[in-house]
Design a protein around this motif. Sequence first.
Motif, short mmCIF file in Angstrom:
data_model
loop_
_atom_site.label_atom_id
_atom_site.label_comp_id
_atom_site.label_asym_id
_atom_site.label_seq_id
_atom_site.Cartn_x
_atom_site.Cartn_y
_atom_site.Cartn_z
N SER A 117 8.59 -10.00 -4.15
CA SER A 117 7.16 -10.28 -4.32
C SER A 117 6.48 -9.21 -5.15
CB SER A 117 6.48 -10.38 -2.94
OG SER A 117 7.07 -11.38 -2.15
N ASN A 118 6.81 -7.96 -4.88
CA ASN A 118 6.19 -6.86 -5.62
C ASN A 118 6.62 -6.83 -7.09
OD1 ASN A 118 4.45 -5.67 -3.69
ND2 ASN A 118 6.21 -4.76 -2.65
N TYR A 138 -8.22 -5.98 -0.42
CA TYR A 138 -7.00 -5.97 0.40
C TYR A 138 -7.25 -6.47 1.81
CZ TYR A 138 -5.34 -3.18 -3.50
OH TYR A 138 -5.00 -2.76 -4.75
N LYS A 163 0.56 -10.85 -4.35
CA LYS A 163 -0.33 -9.70 -4.21
C LYS A 163 0.50 -8.48 -3.79
CE LYS A 163 -4.45 -11.82 -4.58
NZ LYS A 163 -5.53 -11.40 -5.49
N LEU A 164 -0.16 -7.33 -3.76
CA LEU A 164 0.49 -6.13 -3.25
C LEU A 164 1.01 -6.41 -1.84
CD1 LEU A 164 1.12 -3.06 -3.45
CD2 LEU A 164 -1.12 -2.68 -2.38
N THR A 165 2.29 -6.14 -1.64
CA THR A 165 2.93 -6.39 -0.34
C THR A 165 3.57 -5.09 0.14
OG1 THR A 165 3.46 -8.60 -1.22
CG2 THR A 165 4.44 -8.00 0.88
N PRO A 166 2.80 -4.23 0.80
CA PRO A 166 3.29 -2.90 1.14
C PRO A 166 4.23 -2.87 2.35
CG PRO A 166 0.97 -3.13 1.72
CD PRO A 166 1.42 -4.44 1.18
N ARG A 180 4.70 -9.60 -8.75
CA ARG A 180 3.30 -9.19 -8.93
C ARG A 180 3.15 -8.32 -10.16
NH1 ARG A 180 1.08 -4.40 -7.72
NH2 ARG A 180 2.91 -3.80 -6.50
N ARG A 181 4.04 -7.37 -10.33
CA ARG A 181 3.93 -6.46 -11.46
C ARG A 181 4.22 -7.16 -12.78
NH1 ARG A 181 6.61 -0.90 -10.81
NH2 ARG A 181 5.02 -0.44 -12.36
N ILE A 224 9.89 -8.99 0.29
CA ILE A 224 8.81 -8.07 -0.07
C ILE A 224 9.07 -7.46 -1.45
CG2 ILE A 224 7.78 -5.83 0.52
CD1 ILE A 224 8.16 -6.68 3.50
N ALA A 225 10.30 -7.00 -1.67
CA ALA A 225 10.65 -6.39 -2.96
C ALA A 225 10.50 -7.38 -4.10
CB ALA A 225 12.07 -5.84 -2.90
#
Length: 277
Positions: free
Chosen positions: A70-71, A150, A126-129, A74-75, A67-68
């Motif tokens: 991926s984010n 989303y 994409k955003l992966t919260p 994304r940025r 997840i980290a």
Amino acid sequence: MKKYALLRYCLVFLAIVLPYFTAAAFHGTEMVLAERKPDMEEYLPILVFSQISPDMKKETIKAQTVIARSNIQRRIGEGKNLAEILWENENAGEVWRYFFTEKNQIYQQSAKETGGQVLTYEGKVKLTPWHKISAGKTRSGAEAFHDEAYTYLKSADSSGDKKSPDYMKVVEIPAGQLSGELKIKKRDSAGYVTELMVGETLLEGESFASGMGLESANFSLQKKDDTYYLRVRGSGHGVGFSQFGGNEMAKNGSNAEEILKKYFPEMELKEKYSKSE
């Protein structure tokens, strides 16, 4: 051996962070951010340590690592460079603790074992919260963020969160602290408050929860005498990955890929990612 390992970790940290401070003193942060290009995988274990406890199962930490990563990707795709992303990390205290915990190797192992893996939707990161504890069910991204962009963030059952000792807290709010009567007006499908009234004022649920210091916007309320009693469930915004729920899956034998599929059913786990795809 531990002394040499600690020295190596400290040197990695200094190689990433110290040049920013020294160079910034002479050249300014903008120039430093433009020139310094640290490696993402080098910094990733430290970042993940600031996000999830080492007491979690390794497969849970591996899921958080994906997840980290991926984010960050994304940025970067949005135009940020890695130096800017690192510079914005607000968990400096957690970063320092990383070098003095005996369990920090699990973060390096997790980064290595998930090397290059990211979550994508329709071929794009994409955003992966993520959050610490859901209220028993994660939220729809479209509902939580009020944006159809989303829709790929689907609600998922996370009833294992109810086992957490921090699943529910009761918060007392003196009625005199508010400018009028408190009423819940609207909830989303996962039970999180999206709209409420304070007197004649309409407030957004997340904003109210944040302003009142609540762990989440999933709460019920009851007034007794001059006090409101709020039963608050979960911790965090409730969208995407629930760390506690994922850890319950890991305890039952699920691996990181299975955990991520549970919480991000519309997303695909890619072994290697290139923003040119």
